[in-house]
Motif scaffolding. Sequence first.
Motif, PDB file in Angstrom:
ATOM      1  N   THR A   1      51.823  35.698  31.410  1.00 61.51           N
ATOM      2  CA  THR A   1      51.291  35.987  32.741  1.00 61.51           C
ATOM      3  C   THR A   1      52.188  36.924  33.540  1.00 61.51           C
ATOM      4  N   TYR A   2      53.441  37.167  33.104  1.00 59.00           N
ATOM      5  CA  TYR A   2      54.242  38.187  33.779  1.00 59.00           C
ATOM      6  C   TYR A   2      53.603  39.565  33.622  1.00 59.00           C
ATOM      7  N   HIS A   3      52.884  39.743  32.555  1.00 64.07           N
ATOM      8  CA  HIS A   3      52.022  40.907  32.364  1.00 64.07           C
ATOM      9  C   HIS A   3      51.253  41.213  33.661  1.00 64.07           C
ATOM     10  N   MET A   4      50.760  40.151  34.333  1.00 65.87           N
ATOM     11  CA  MET A   4      49.905  40.329  35.499  1.00 65.87           C
ATOM     12  C   MET A   4      50.671  40.677  36.769  1.00 65.87           C
ATOM     13  N   TRP A   5      52.002  40.537  36.743  1.00 67.66           N
ATOM     14  CA  TRP A   5      52.746  40.958  37.937  1.00 67.66           C
ATOM     15  C   TRP A   5      52.480  42.433  38.204  1.00 67.66           C
ATOM     16  N   ALA A   6      52.443  43.236  37.146  1.00 63.11           N
ATOM     17  CA  ALA A   6      52.080  44.638  37.314  1.00 63.11           C
ATOM     18  C   ALA A   6      50.572  44.819  37.243  1.00 63.11           C
ATOM     19  N   TYR A   7      49.957  44.186  36.255  1.00 57.27           N
ATOM     20  CA  TYR A   7      48.582  44.585  35.942  1.00 57.27           C
ATOM     21  C   TYR A   7      47.593  44.211  37.032  1.00 57.27           C
ATOM     22  N   GLU A   8      47.864  43.150  37.771  1.00 56.20           N
ATOM     23  CA  GLU A   8      47.004  42.854  38.925  1.00 56.20           C
ATOM     24  C   GLU A   8      46.959  44.052  39.866  1.00 56.20           C
ATOM     25  N   ARG A   9      48.128  44.662  40.096  1.00 52.73           N
ATOM     26  CA  ARG A   9      48.210  45.794  41.019  1.00 52.73           C
ATOM     27  C   ARG A   9      47.696  47.079  40.379  1.00 52.73           C
ATOM     28  N   VAL A  10      47.866  47.206  39.070  1.00 48.79           N
ATOM     29  CA  VAL A  10      47.250  48.331  38.356  1.00 48.79           C
ATOM     30  C   VAL A  10      45.742  48.285  38.546  1.00 48.79           C
ATOM     31  N   MET A  11      45.174  47.082  38.493  1.00 46.66           N
ATOM     32  CA  MET A  11      43.717  46.963  38.630  1.00 46.66           C
ATOM     33  C   MET A  11      43.230  47.364  40.016  1.00 46.66           C
ATOM     34  N   TYR A  12      44.021  47.138  41.077  1.00 45.49           N
ATOM     35  CA  TYR A  12      43.613  47.644  42.391  1.00 45.49           C
ATOM     36  C   TYR A  12      43.434  49.152  42.327  1.00 45.49           C
ATOM     37  N   GLY A  13      44.395  49.820  41.667  1.00 46.81           N
ATOM     38  CA  GLY A  13      44.280  51.267  41.507  1.00 46.81           C
ATOM     39  C   GLY A  13      43.080  51.657  40.670  1.00 46.81           C
ATOM     40  N   LEU A  14      42.800  50.894  39.614  1.00 50.37           N
ATOM     41  CA  LEU A  14      41.654  51.203  38.761  1.00 50.37           C
ATOM     42  C   LEU A  14      40.332  51.021  39.505  1.00 50.37           C
ATOM     43  N   PHE A  15      40.260  50.035  40.391  1.00 50.77           N
ATOM     44  CA  PHE A  15      39.066  49.915  41.237  1.00 50.77           C
ATOM     45  C   PHE A  15      38.854  51.215  42.022  1.00 50.77           C
ATOM     46  N   GLY A  16      39.950  51.750  42.593  1.00 56.31           N
ATOM     47  CA  GLY A  16      39.850  52.998  43.345  1.00 56.31           C
ATOM     48  C   GLY A  16      39.452  54.164  42.470  1.00 56.31           C
ATOM     49  N   LEU A  17      40.038  54.283  41.291  1.00 55.03           N
ATOM     50  CA  LEU A  17      39.702  55.379  40.386  1.00 55.03           C
ATOM     51  C   LEU A  17      38.263  55.274  39.901  1.00 55.03           C
ATOM     52  N   GLN A  18      37.757  54.051  39.784  1.00 57.15           N
ATOM     53  CA  GLN A  18      36.360  53.856  39.403  1.00 57.15           C
ATOM     54  C   GLN A  18      35.428  54.325  40.512  1.00 57.15           C
ATOM     55  N   VAL A  19      35.769  53.991  41.750  1.00 57.58           N
ATOM     56  CA  VAL A  19      34.966  54.436  42.901  1.00 57.58           C
ATOM     57  C   VAL A  19      34.973  55.961  43.001  1.00 57.58           C
ATOM     58  N   MET A  20      36.130  56.572  42.743  1.00 59.65           N
ATOM     59  CA  MET A  20      36.262  58.031  42.865  1.00 59.65           C
ATOM     60  C   MET A  20      35.721  58.781  41.649  1.00 59.65           C
ATOM     61  N   LYS A  21      35.269  58.029  40.616  1.00 61.02           N
ATOM     62  CA  LYS A  21      34.759  58.646  39.389  1.00 61.02           C
ATOM     63  C   LYS A  21      35.787  59.618  38.815  1.00 61.02           C
ATOM     64  N   ALA A  22      36.977  59.108  38.566  1.00 59.36           N
ATOM     65  CA  ALA A  22      38.057  59.919  37.999  1.00 59.36           C
ATOM     66  C   ALA A  22      37.577  60.613  36.727  1.00 59.36           C
ATOM     67  N   PRO A  23      38.015  61.850  36.495  1.00 63.90           N
ATOM     68  CA  PRO A  23      37.528  62.587  35.312  1.00 63.90           C
ATOM     69  C   PRO A  23      37.849  61.906  33.987  1.00 63.90           C
ATOM     70  N   ASN A  24      38.895  61.099  33.937  1.00 62.91           N
ATOM     71  CA  ASN A  24      39.263  60.378  32.711  1.00 62.91           C
ATOM     72  C   ASN A  24      38.870  58.904  32.782  1.00 62.91           C
ATOM     73  N   LEU A  25      37.854  58.582  33.601  1.00 64.89           N
ATOM     74  CA  LEU A  25      37.505  57.184  33.854  1.00 64.89           C
ATOM     75  C   LEU A  25      37.157  56.438  32.567  1.00 64.89           C
ATOM     76  N   GLU A  26      36.455  57.063  31.645  1.00 65.70           N
ATOM     77  CA  GLU A  26      36.076  56.375  30.414  1.00 65.70           C
ATOM     78  C   GLU A  26      37.303  55.939  29.623  1.00 65.70           C
ATOM     79  N   ARG A  27      38.310  56.790  29.582  1.00 64.29           N
ATOM     80  CA  ARG A  27      39.529  56.412  28.858  1.00 64.29           C
ATOM     81  C   ARG A  27      40.266  55.295  29.588  1.00 64.29           C
ATOM     82  N   LEU A  28      40.307  55.374  30.910  1.00 66.88           N
ATOM     83  CA  LEU A  28      40.957  54.315  31.684  1.00 66.88           C
ATOM     84  C   LEU A  28      40.271  52.968  31.461  1.00 66.88           C
ATOM     85  N   LEU A  29      38.947  52.973  31.474  1.00 62.55           N
ATOM     86  CA  LEU A  29      38.209  51.727  31.284  1.00 62.55           C
ATOM     87  C   LEU A  29      38.327  51.218  29.846  1.00 62.55           C
ATOM     88  N   ALA A  30      38.510  52.125  28.894  1.00 67.77           N
ATOM     89  CA  ALA A  30      38.736  51.687  27.515  1.00 67.77           C
ATOM     90  C   ALA A  30      40.049  50.907  27.420  1.00 67.77           C
TER      91      ALA A  30
END
Length: 393
Positions: free
Chosen positions: A118-147
Amino acid sequence: CVPTQSHHSCCDVGPLMARTDDVLACPDLPADDRRELRARLALAAYLYTDPDVTGQGDGVHTGNPNMSMARQLWVSAAIAMLPDHPMYAAWLKYMAEFTEFKLADNMAPGGGWFEPGTYHMWAYERVMYGLFGLQVMKAPNLERLLAYQRADSDYYMNLLTPFDSRYGARMISGFGNSATHYSGELLQMAGLLSYSAPEQAANLTWAWQANGMQAVATPATAKPWIQPKEPEFTSRHFPGFGLMFRAHQGPDETFLLLRSGYLWSHWTIDQGNVAIYSKGAALLPAQAYTYFDSSLRDFSQYNDIRFGSPENEFRYGWPDSNVLDYGFGKRAQYAWASAGYPAWFITPGITPGYGTGPKLKEGLSQREGAFWWNRQIAFMVGKTPRSPNYFVF
């Protein structure tokens, strides 16, 4: 929070993004307050995309990989609230590329994360906040990020033990600096994948319920309309972590975790370690504690083997440990984990002047050349859930 190279409070801004978005969505928000909030978001975006401020480009250590990501990658959520800013396109490009680089750098093929449990989630929880934003913005590499997100979510869900009566739930297994734990982040993962991978989101929602339904840090990231669906758990190999044997999903489930992979940052020296659960019993449980080590040098808290002396641990940071082969048949399964020891393990064992090298017990002599410790496990799967299951080491 102004970014610094080692300030923990920078990690705490990410969870505020959903609240900020909620406030900005209020039509009755006074114009001065709206202007002030947007100015602060823009300031964060300017600072967090400047490599000389955050440490990406100035050679300053920003903490271990998990910590630097926790401090930096949530800012895409702030940028997503500023679509009319003149720097929006440049910020989006920078954060989309930087996020992909960090995910690629810290995730093994298949989703195994650089940090344990679960220490994995100390970073990854916050990474996911950023990914929510990149998903909303339709980042050009969104498919790779979601993979990457799908792979990591799959890995994390597969760390769940069978139902453990000591905790009243399936638990995220404890390894490295992480205790056996409940994890609200399973629901956050489900919310992030709710549109791009709805079936996986349903599986993650079920996993969150089976794990005891710990409160998610930011409720806005959860999607209450997702209906839980139990996944089919099978034996799996995850490079970087090791593998898990699993059979007869349900109350009589049998499960073994085998560690062979990462040995850096917050992983402990546990190559070849196993945890075993079967038919409702924790026979050899995953560790229940965080940040702990044996106070006795010659007593290992893991089921491993030592060479030269009982006090000689496997060399921390030495990367030569991996699952070399495995096979998952219907009635017979197999795994081969190997840890390699260099020719200099005993002599000199360490750079002169940098501490004490490994010991050599009286009566023993150093074997010449490199050598390996191999742990091979055969799993003989019972025909029915009530049948005996056998692990042969």
